[in-house]
Motif scaffolding. Structure first.
Motif, mmCIF file in Angstrom:
data_model
loop_
_atom_site.group_PDB
_atom_site.id
_atom_site.type_symbol
_atom_site.label_atom_id
_atom_site.label_comp_id
_atom_site.label_asym_id
_atom_site.label_seq_id
_atom_site.Cartn_x
_atom_site.Cartn_y
_atom_site.Cartn_z
ATOM 1 N N PHE A 1 -1.668 -13.744 44.141
ATOM 2 C CA PHE A 1 -2.280 -13.924 45.453
ATOM 3 C C PHE A 1 -2.668 -12.597 46.108
ATOM 4 O O PHE A 1 -3.847 -12.318 46.314
ATOM 5 C CB PHE A 1 -1.364 -14.726 46.375
ATOM 6 C CG PHE A 1 -1.938 -14.901 47.748
ATOM 7 C CD1 PHE A 1 -3.036 -15.720 47.952
ATOM 8 C CD2 PHE A 1 -1.411 -14.227 48.832
ATOM 9 C CE1 PHE A 1 -3.603 -15.853 49.222
ATOM 10 C CE2 PHE A 1 -1.955 -14.356 50.093
ATOM 11 C CZ PHE A 1 -3.054 -15.177 50.295
ATOM 12 N N THR B 1 -4.953 -10.167 43.949
ATOM 13 C CA THR B 1 -6.246 -10.798 43.716
ATOM 14 C C THR B 1 -7.081 -10.800 44.994
ATOM 15 O O THR B 1 -8.258 -10.422 44.985
ATOM 16 C CB THR B 1 -6.066 -12.233 43.188
ATOM 17 O OG1 THR B 1 -5.302 -12.178 41.980
ATOM 18 C CG2 THR B 1 -7.395 -12.909 42.934
ATOM 19 N N GLU B 2 -6.484 -11.204 46.094
ATOM 20 C CA GLU B 2 -7.214 -11.235 47.361
ATOM 21 C C GLU B 2 -7.600 -9.840 47.832
ATOM 22 O O GLU B 2 -8.667 -9.642 48.406
ATOM 23 C CB GLU B 2 -6.392 -11.951 48.440
ATOM 24 C CG GLU B 2 -6.299 -13.434 48.237
ATOM 25 C CD GLU B 2 -7.658 -14.118 48.186
ATOM 26 O OE1 GLU B 2 -8.527 -13.831 49.039
ATOM 27 O OE2 GLU B 2 -7.873 -14.938 47.280
ATOM 28 N N LEU C 1 -11.650 -8.940 48.359
ATOM 29 C CA LEU C 1 -12.167 -8.616 49.692
ATOM 30 C C LEU C 1 -13.524 -7.917 49.628
ATOM 31 O O LEU C 1 -14.359 -8.079 50.515
ATOM 32 C CB LEU C 1 -11.196 -7.674 50.412
ATOM 33 C CG LEU C 1 -10.085 -8.288 51.224
ATOM 34 C CD1 LEU C 1 -9.159 -7.203 51.728
ATOM 35 C CD2 LEU C 1 -10.626 -9.096 52.374
ATOM 36 N N SER D 1 -15.487 -13.586 48.814
ATOM 37 C CA SER D 1 -14.560 -13.342 49.899
ATOM 38 C C SER D 1 -14.987 -14.030 51.190
ATOM 39 O O SER D 1 -16.146 -13.949 51.586
ATOM 40 C CB SER D 1 -14.437 -11.840 50.153
ATOM 41 O OG SER D 1 -13.609 -11.609 51.265
ATOM 42 N N HIS E 1 -7.465 -4.563 52.727
ATOM 43 C CA HIS E 1 -7.109 -4.251 51.343
ATOM 44 C C HIS E 1 -5.772 -3.513 51.306
ATOM 45 O O HIS E 1 -4.891 -3.844 50.512
ATOM 46 C CB HIS E 1 -8.211 -3.400 50.700
ATOM 47 C CG HIS E 1 -7.924 -2.938 49.315
ATOM 48 N ND1 HIS E 1 -8.051 -3.764 48.211
ATOM 49 C CD2 HIS E 1 -7.524 -1.736 48.837
ATOM 50 C CE1 HIS E 1 -7.731 -3.090 47.118
ATOM 51 N NE2 HIS E 1 -7.405 -1.843 47.472
ATOM 52 N N LEU F 1 -2.922 -5.955 52.191
ATOM 53 C CA LEU F 1 -2.640 -6.875 51.082
ATOM 54 C C LEU F 1 -1.966 -6.150 49.909
ATOM 55 O O LEU F 1 -1.057 -6.683 49.276
ATOM 56 C CB LEU F 1 -3.924 -7.570 50.626
ATOM 57 C CG LEU F 1 -4.467 -8.627 51.579
ATOM 58 C CD1 LEU F 1 -5.883 -9.033 51.184
ATOM 59 C CD2 LEU F 1 -3.555 -9.841 51.626
ATOM 60 N N SER G 1 -8.824 -15.389 36.486
ATOM 61 C CA SER G 1 -8.741 -14.399 37.568
ATOM 62 C C SER G 1 -9.070 -13.011 37.042
ATOM 63 O O SER G 1 -9.819 -12.254 37.669
ATOM 64 C CB SER G 1 -7.356 -14.398 38.198
ATOM 65 O OG SER G 1 -7.112 -15.603 38.862
#
Length: 171
Positions: free
Chosen positions: A7, A10-11, A15, A21, A35, A38, A151
Motif C-alpha cells: 500500500f 505503491t501509493e 502519486l 493517481s 510521497h 507515504l 503492481s
C-alpha cells in the motif's frame, strides 16, 4: 510488511503518475510532500513488521532469516532505510554539493525502482511460503500471487516511461 510495501510504497510511487493517481491535479511540491509522508509510513511499518517478526521468531525459538523470503525481506528493509537516507538531498538540496537536482531525481527513481522490485519479490516469496500456501489455496492463491507481479509491472512501466522520456528530451 504487506501494508508497507503493497500500500504505502505503491501509493507513494503512483502519486507521480499522470494516469494512476487520484492526486494527479495537485502541484508537484504537494505530491513530493505526500510521497515523503507515504514513504515514511512505509519505512515505519516495515521496521515495526521486522521487529514483530524478529520478536516472534525469538519467542517461538525458530531460526531467523532461514528462508529466501526472510532473507530478501531483511535486505529489502535495509535497502528501504538506505534509500530513505539517500533521499535527504532531494529535500535538503544543500546536502548534495556538486549534484544537479535532475541527476539526483533520476538516481532516486532508479534506486526506488530497484527497492520496489525487491519488495515485490519478497511479497511474492511470502505468498509461496509453506504457511501461506497451506492457508490460501485455489484461485485465491493465484489472484494473491498476481497482485505483486502486476503492481511491479505497473511501477516499472511508470518509472521507466517518466525518466526515459525526460532523458530523450534532454538528448
Amino acid at each position: 510488511m504487506t501494508l508497507a510495501f503493497s500500500f504505502f510504497m505503491t501509493e507513494a510511487v503512483l502519486l507521480f503518475s499522470p494516469h494512476s493517481s487520484p492526486a494527479r491535479k495537485l502541484k508537484h511540491q504537494v505530491k513530493s510532500r505526500l510521497h515523503w509522508i507515504l514513504q515514511c509510513s512505509c519505512t515505519s511499518c516495515a521496521l515495526v513488521g521486522l521487529g514483530t517478526i524478529f520478536y516472534n521468531k525469538h519467542v517461538t525459538g525458530k531460526p531467523h532469516f532461514s528462508t529466501w523470503h526472510g532473507l530478501l525481506g531483511l535486505i529489502t528493509v535495509c535497502v528501504v532505510l538506505l534509500q530513505s537516507v539517500a533521499a535527504l538531498p532531494l529535500i535538503y538540496h544543500k546536502l548534495a554539493k556538486g549534484w544537479s537536482l535532475a541527476k539526483l531525481k533520476r538516481y532516486h527513481a532508479a534506486a526506488g525502482l530497484v527497492t520496489y522490485l525487491l519488495g515485490s519479490v519478497s511479497l511474492l516469496l511470502g505468498v509461496c511460503s509453506a504457511w501461506f500456501t497451506s492457508s490460501v489455496g485455489g484461485n485465491a492463491w493465484y489472484i494473491t500471487a498476481l497482485c505483486p507481479v502486476l503492481s511491479a509491472l505497473t511501477i516499472m512501466s511508470q518509472v521507466t516511461n517518466a525518466y526515459m522520456a525526460k532523458k530523450r528530451l534532454q538528448s
